[in-house]
Motif scaffolding. Sequence first.
Motif, PDB file in Angstrom:
ATOM      1  N   ASN A  96      -3.081   5.062  -1.837  1.00 20.56           N
ATOM      2  CA  ASN A  96      -4.067   5.826  -1.076  1.00 20.56           C
ATOM      3  C   ASN A  96      -3.809   7.322  -1.249  1.00 20.56           C
ATOM      4  OD1 ASN A  96      -6.240   5.898   1.099  1.00 20.56           O
ATOM      5  ND2 ASN A  96      -4.651   7.212   1.974  1.00 20.56           N
ATOM      6  N   SER A 148      -8.675   1.700   0.915  1.00 21.65           N
ATOM      7  CA  SER A 148      -7.367   1.275   0.412  1.00 21.65           C
ATOM      8  C   SER A 148      -6.906  -0.003   1.094  1.00 21.65           C
ATOM      9  CB  SER A 148      -6.333   2.388   0.631  1.00 21.65           C
ATOM     10  OG  SER A 148      -6.585   3.487  -0.211  1.00 21.65           O
ATOM     11  N   ILE A 157       0.863  -1.183   0.000  1.00 22.14           N
ATOM     12  CA  ILE A 157       0.000   0.000   0.000  1.00 22.14           C
ATOM     13  C   ILE A 157       0.897   1.229   0.000  1.00 22.14           C
ATOM     14  CG2 ILE A 157      -1.803   1.285   1.182  1.00 22.14           C
ATOM     15  CD1 ILE A 157      -2.579  -1.220   2.677  1.00 22.14           C
ATOM     16  N   VAL A 199      -1.897  -0.763  -4.404  1.00 22.90           N
ATOM     17  CA  VAL A 199      -2.932   0.249  -4.235  1.00 22.90           C
ATOM     18  C   VAL A 199      -2.247   1.518  -3.736  1.00 22.90           C
ATOM     19  CG1 VAL A 199      -3.470  -0.640  -1.918  1.00 22.90           C
ATOM     20  CG2 VAL A 199      -5.103   0.857  -3.060  1.00 22.90           C
ATOM     21  N   GLN A 230       1.090   5.339   0.208  1.00 25.26           N
ATOM     22  CA  GLN A 230       0.277   6.493   0.577  1.00 25.26           C
ATOM     23  C   GLN A 230       1.051   7.758   0.218  1.00 25.26           C
ATOM     24  OE1 GLN A 230      -0.451   6.276   4.888  1.00 25.26           O
ATOM     25  NE2 GLN A 230       1.133   7.833   5.150  1.00 25.26           N
TER      26      GLN A 230
END
Length: 496
Positions: free
Chosen positions: A280, A395, A141, A278, A143
């Motif tokens: 975010n 997310s 993930i 992913v 960010q």
Amino acid sequence: MIEIWKRLVLPVLLAGFSLSALAAETHDRLLLRLQEGVDETAFLQRIGERFARDFVIQRRLGYTLVLNFTPALPRTGAADLAVQVDSLPEVMYAQLPGGRLQPQFVPNDALYPNQWHLFDTYGINAQEAWDRTRGSSSVVIAQVDTGILGHEDLDSGRVLPGYDFVSDPFMANDGDGMDADPTDPGDAVAQDECGNGNDAADSSWHGLLVAGIMLATADNTLGVVGVDHRARLLPVRAFGRCGGDFVDILTGMSWAAGLPVTDEADNPIPDNPNPADVINLSFAGSGSCDPVIQDIIDQIRARGVVLVAAAGNEGMPDMSSVLPANCTGVIAVAATTRTGDRAGYSNYGAEIEISAPGGEGFESILTLHNTGDITAEFDDYAAFNGTSMAAAQVSAAVALMRAVDGDVSPATVTSLLINSAQPFPGGSTCATTICGAGILDLDAALQQVAQSGSAAVDSGGGGCMLAGQDRHDLGLTLLLTLLLVGRLAGRRASNP
């Protein structure tokens, strides 16, 4: 500084025993109760002869007998046997006892009982989902935020080497421009320091609080629990004092996806060795998603990366001018309250794909924080409201979906999230025309992704506001008035 919840003293929630069945391959037991007056020994002899099996009483549960039979049968055969025994006139009932049971995972984190967004009626149904998967360390993930801080409740072993893409040394607040250190030095500003009449504001530690919602360590008796317990975090710093430069933001997004990027002097920045599954985007800016921005979004998605963006916190009914949530292919997330209504601060409109809890008033979202007003000091926990909180949960949900099926495409992820969403309650101020398909249902989403392919289960408008505040942000309203290749007009900072 507004007083926030700090070092809350709450009882530890002990692991519960809500049980979920596991199917067994074969069965060799029946639960049986005979009619009054039936001779047990004679009955067992008769059914043994009739069904060509040996039946013995294994134990007694009041008037109920636990019968063991040999040889054992596959489940279907055992179920047929139970039906036939149940049909006998001497029998009150006969049925299979079911397979083995296991306790449902309930984290023991001290503040978990107050994290209503994970388990309450209009929460995201995470507790059920964790019995399907708690994540995978192969999932990343990213960010794009203010950077990251260490914290007692964030496993440093799950934080990957990130990058700082804040190119302006003043905004970066760390002595230089772009560099390989995504640590958040703080984004506090004095009154009018940004040149736009801004109020003074303490450091937001926005990157830390968003990371906590997604990935705070679970089951360690400390603090809070994140949605995903095993994915790794790629911190990409693109925000500093007075907000973020949109070109810096796009550069960070591109790098996170594994695309080649260069610095301000067109020197190559080392490729990202851990491309995100992913990204975010817990921020929102003002502007249309023009062809240049959309092309960059498309390049990122072409690499299989899912993009999730906050709807923004201005309470506007029109999402067409809210970047990057208004871009095609970006999952736009609105915020709901504990009762399933639209949070009053949340932007809304036809562009929203799904909603998730963002909190409102004192029914807020608990996460990680830091006590420092200017620079980092001590680990802390605090409660916040905002569409940043909602986007972070979506997310993390995508990360868990990728843990179940690493090949699920961005388009399929969006479709499954929409199809599995929990309906808004009757009378809600949210509806599918303005708040997306419903409220994130993590367990249902994981069920659908497991069934959809070859899966095997194992800020600105998008910033947040402090619990109890009336202002709709936490140092990152980030009104990013886009210049196609330039910086933010006036470098506007957000209202805390």
